[in-house]
Design an enzyme around this catalytic site. Structure first.
Site, PDB file in Angstrom:
ATOM      1  N   LEU A 183       0.825  -1.210   0.000  1.00 48.44           N
ATOM      2  CA  LEU A 183       0.000   0.000   0.000  1.00 48.44           C
ATOM      3  C   LEU A 183       0.857   1.258   0.000  1.00 48.44           C
ATOM      4  O   LEU A 183       0.493   2.266  -0.583  1.00 48.44           O
ATOM      5  CB  LEU A 183      -0.923   0.009   1.230  1.00 48.44           C
ATOM      6  CG  LEU A 183      -2.015  -1.051   1.246  1.00 48.44           C
ATOM      7  CD1 LEU A 183      -2.742  -1.038   2.577  1.00 48.44           C
ATOM      8  CD2 LEU A 183      -3.012  -0.807   0.109  1.00 48.44           C
ATOM      9  N   GLY A 184       1.978   1.184   0.700  1.00 49.06           N
ATOM     10  CA  GLY A 184       2.796   2.390   0.773  1.00 49.06           C
ATOM     11  C   GLY A 184       3.974   2.229   1.704  1.00 49.06           C
ATOM     12  O   GLY A 184       4.258   1.147   2.214  1.00 49.06           O
ATOM     13  N   GLY A 195       6.183   4.163   4.931  1.00 50.88           N
ATOM     14  CA  GLY A 195       6.280   5.186   5.960  1.00 50.88           C
ATOM     15  C   GLY A 195       7.727   5.262   6.412  1.00 50.88           C
ATOM     16  O   GLY A 195       8.561   4.520   5.940  1.00 50.88           O
ATOM     17  N   ALA A 196       8.008   6.158   7.338  1.00 48.46           N
ATOM     18  CA  ALA A 196       9.388   6.296   7.797  1.00 48.46           C
ATOM     19  C   ALA A 196       9.850   5.076   8.569  1.00 48.46           C
ATOM     20  O   ALA A 196      11.012   4.678   8.498  1.00 48.46           O
ATOM     21  CB  ALA A 196       9.521   7.544   8.659  1.00 48.46           C
ATOM     22  N   ASN A 197       8.934   4.451   9.314  1.00 47.49           N
ATOM     23  CA  ASN A 197       9.326   3.334  10.164  1.00 47.49           C
ATOM     24  C   ASN A 197       9.127   1.970   9.524  1.00 47.49           C
ATOM     25  O   ASN A 197       9.393   0.960  10.162  1.00 47.49           O
ATOM     26  CB  ASN A 197       8.530   3.391  11.478  1.00 47.49           C
ATOM     27  CG  ASN A 197       8.958   4.565  12.333  1.00 47.49           C
ATOM     28  OD1 ASN A 197      10.129   4.910  12.385  1.00 47.49           O
ATOM     29  ND2 ASN A 197       8.000   5.197  12.979  1.00 47.49           N
ATOM     30  N   GLY A 198       8.641   1.945   8.290  1.00 47.74           N
ATOM     31  CA  GLY A 198       8.438   0.642   7.658  1.00 47.74           C
ATOM     32  C   GLY A 198       7.511   0.719   6.471  1.00 47.74           C
ATOM     33  O   GLY A 198       7.143   1.793   6.020  1.00 47.74           O
ATOM     34  N   VAL A 202       3.860  -0.574   4.430  1.00 43.48           N
ATOM     35  CA  VAL A 202       2.480  -0.983   4.710  1.00 43.48           C
ATOM     36  C   VAL A 202       1.954  -1.856   3.585  1.00 43.48           C
ATOM     37  O   VAL A 202       2.117  -1.527   2.405  1.00 43.48           O
ATOM     38  CB  VAL A 202       1.564   0.253   4.879  1.00 43.48           C
ATOM     39  CG1 VAL A 202       0.198  -0.183   5.372  1.00 43.48           C
ATOM     40  CG2 VAL A 202       2.176   1.253   5.846  1.00 43.48           C
ATOM     41  N   LYS A 248       1.714  -3.199   8.884  1.00 43.68           N
ATOM     42  CA  LYS A 248       2.918  -2.373   8.790  1.00 43.68           C
ATOM     43  C   LYS A 248       4.105  -3.169   9.314  1.00 43.68           C
ATOM     44  O   LYS A 248       4.150  -3.542  10.496  1.00 43.68           O
ATOM     45  CB  LYS A 248       2.771  -1.079   9.594  1.00 43.68           C
ATOM     46  CG  LYS A 248       3.979  -0.154   9.397  1.00 43.68           C
ATOM     47  CD  LYS A 248       3.613   1.302   9.587  1.00 43.68           C
ATOM     48  CE  LYS A 248       4.774   2.213   9.247  1.00 43.68           C
ATOM     49  NZ  LYS A 248       4.434   3.629   9.349  1.00 43.68           N
ATOM     50  N   ASP A 251       3.148  15.215  11.414  1.00 42.43           N
ATOM     51  CA  ASP A 251       3.574  14.929  10.041  1.00 42.43           C
ATOM     52  C   ASP A 251       2.390  15.007   9.091  1.00 42.43           C
ATOM     53  O   ASP A 251       2.201  14.145   8.227  1.00 42.43           O
ATOM     54  CB  ASP A 251       4.255  13.551   9.975  1.00 42.43           C
ATOM     55  CG  ASP A 251       5.174  13.414   8.744  1.00 42.43           C
ATOM     56  OD1 ASP A 251       5.641  12.289   8.483  1.00 42.43           O
ATOM     57  OD2 ASP A 251       5.381  14.430   8.044  1.00 42.43           O
TER      58      ASP A 251
END
Lengths: 321, 251
Positions: A42-43, A45-48, A50, A65, A161
């Site tokens: 799906l996408g 993020g900064a931490n991992g 998704v 995630k 954010d």
């Protein structure tokens, strides 16, 4: 970064990492034993990363995630847990609900990565979703988004954010707030931000998590949603133009923001101490009853009637001569 | 916690090896981060390798970025280094708590439900521990067009660190120094944005790049200034590193 060895059917071993799982890959929870099948990515993020996942084919989907770093992901989980109180008292707030936390251990590789599952939010980033004919005006989406942010603030957290990629509009037209990797409790330093939406970058205030920080980002997001994306990028390139007055001036360039222009400028200037103050003005402005606009309108009426009276008097005087 | 962020666009060409100097810094509890700054030019393979090696020896991070991305990179680097330092301290404690031989002290050894508190404690320390960041700027001729971006980025970094609850200070030094000094102190430790307004104003560019000696001098400067007692803006209920369970951690 956690990487895994996967043995393909032909026996060849390929190295890949948590950012590149493929449809059909199976994630197994080390502590709870849950099995999840990846449908698609799906996408990021900064931490991992998704992924859309299901426990079995046909069951309800969830968002999974998968983290690259235990501490970063746990920080995010902590933020989501703190917000879980939002779901109590029957309050429906458009933020993902945390389902489960676990680690994925790849058998034989001796490596594991943390993950959590949450509500899957199907939708498009707000800037893509609100183009085209027949869609509600921008300020309606804005109002709904403000309500979500306001609820978050009630828990003592700033989102920090806020950007187009983190605001999804569902197929039903409802905005959702996703990716809490940057969520910071009030009074602390903002840990994660995107420059265009950061008030420090625009020299409009400190980089401390508080309600007005999110309101500033919100105003920039509205500018972007109204079509100002490239203008913002242009402005950001020149150090001399990185200030709130340039941003405030930009608001007047977009017809779709006309009703809420005064409100947006106040957000840029940091004049609201809370979302509830901003929402009050926003609601009134959107309904065409903005007190400042109304005051201006009243003044016009008085001036007009005053000048009409003066004209009438001068006509009478001329007639009497 | 102490960090050096060195900004350079080329290789060192004079003096003791910067890699050895960085290792020295690490041994003294100072993390060394290095940023290679490019702008329509390249740093070259030798420069890139050196930058990586210096950061590795210094226990820090390295990045090659353009002027446009300098500020954001510095923010992320500083933060990541603070988090890594705290995690390193916590690892030792966790190892003794977990009590198993072969334990790495990683929170992955704890079940997910037990991690929340540990990470919360780490987040608290990340926010409240005193921090000193020394910006060490290369002033070789090729850096001249990039100095304005460096000044903006320095101001931006100040914004980031002063937002923290813990006492946070920035110092700015450039190398080589004036006369025959290896380093020049431009701005001593401060938390005030205004102090950075005039940095590099009318700065003359110099020919050599004594990276190693500059790092050694910076270490000396950082070791000279000691925090007088546990000075930090305490958050209620948050224990400072000097008196916490992780008591051996020297700030």
């Amino acid at each position: 970064m956690a990487s895994f060895r996967r043995q393909a059917q032909c026996g060849a071993i390929t190295l890949y990492d948590v950012r590149h799982l493929l449809p059909g890959d199976c994630v197994v929870g080390k502590w709870n034993g849950t099995k999840l099948f990846i449908e698609r990515k799906l996408g990021e993020g900064a931490n991992g990363s998704v992924y859309l996942a299901r426990s079995t084919s046909g069951s309800s989907p969830c968002a999974l995630k998968l983290g690259t770093d235990y501490y970063g992901l746990q920080s995010e989980v902590n933020a989501l847990r703190a917000l879980s109180s939002l779901a109590k008292h029957g309050m429906k707030v458009n933020v993902p609900r945390l389902y489960e936390t676990d680690d994925w251990e790849c058998v034989g590789a001796g490596i594991s990565a943390p993950y959590y599952t949450m509500t899957y939010v199907p939708g498009l980033p707000i800037t893509q979703a609100i183009t085209g004919q027949g869609i509600p005006p921008i300020h309606e989406y804005g109002h709904k988004l403000l309500s979500i942010i306001g609820r978050l603030h009630q828990c003592g957290w700033a989102f920090c954010d806020l950007k187009a990629a983190n605001v999804l509009v569902s197929t039903g037209g409802e905005p959702w707030l996703i990716d809490f990797g940057g969520a910071t409790s009030f009074g602390r330093a903002v840990k994660q931000y995107s420059e265009l939406y950061d008030r420090g970058f625009w020299k409009a205030g400190e980089r401390i998590a508080d309600p007005s920080y999110d309101l500033f980002s919100f105003a920039v997001l509205m500018l972007e949603a109204a079509g100002g994306g490239s203008r913002l990028l242009e402005l950001s390139k020149h150090t001399s133009r990185r200030n709130k007055e340039w941003l405030a001036a930009m608001v007047d360039e977009y017809k779709s923001l006309y009703k809420v222009a005064a409100c947006l400028k106040s957000m840029i200037r940091g004049e609201y101490a809370s979302v509830s103050q901003a929402v009050q003005d926003w609601r009134r402005a959107a309904a065409g009853k903005d007190s400042r606009q109304a005051a201006a309108a009243d003044w016009c009426v008085y001036w007009f009637s005053g000048s009409a009276a003066a004209f009438a008097v001068s006509v009478c005087w001329a007639a009497l001569k | 916690m102490k960090q050096i962020i060195m900004i350079t666009d080329g290789c060192s060409n004079v003096g003791v090896s910067p890699v050895h100097a960085a290792a020295q810094a690490r041994a003294m509890g100072i993390a060394v981060n290095v940023i290679g700054l490019v702008q329509n030019d390249e740093i070259g393979v030798r420069g890139e390798t050196e930058i990586k090696e210096i950061a590795e020896a210094g226990g820090g991070l390295s990045r090659i970025v353009s002027s446009r991305n300098l500020a954001h990179t510095m923010h992320m680097m500083t933060r990541q280094t603070v988090v890594a330092t705290i995690q390193g301290v916590v690892r030792k404690e966790l190892r003794s708590i977990l009590g198993e031989s072969g334990s790495e002290g990683s929170i992955s050894e704890l079940p997910p439900e037990k991690r929340a508190q540990v990470v919360e404690a780490i987040d608290n320390l990340t926010e409240t521990s005193p921090l000193k960041v020394a910006l060490l700027i290369d002033r070789s001729a090729s850096m001249k067009p990039k100095l304005e971006a460096v000044r903006d980025a320095a101001c931006d970094l100040m914004l980031s660190i002063r937002a923290r609850k813990g006492k946070s200070e920035l110092a700015v030094l450039y190398f080589p120094g004036n006369n025959s000094d290896d380093v020049q102190l431009e701005v001593p430790w401060t938390s005030e944005l205004a102090k950075l307004d005039k940095i590099f104003y009318k700065l003359n560019m110099k020919g050599t790049t004594p990276t190693g000696p500059a790092i050694m001098e910076t270490i000396e400067y950082m070791s000279r200034e000691r925090l007088a007692g546990p000075e930090r803006k305490a958050e209620d209920g948050i224990v400072s590193p000097s008196s916490a369970v992780w008591g051996d951690y020297v700030v």
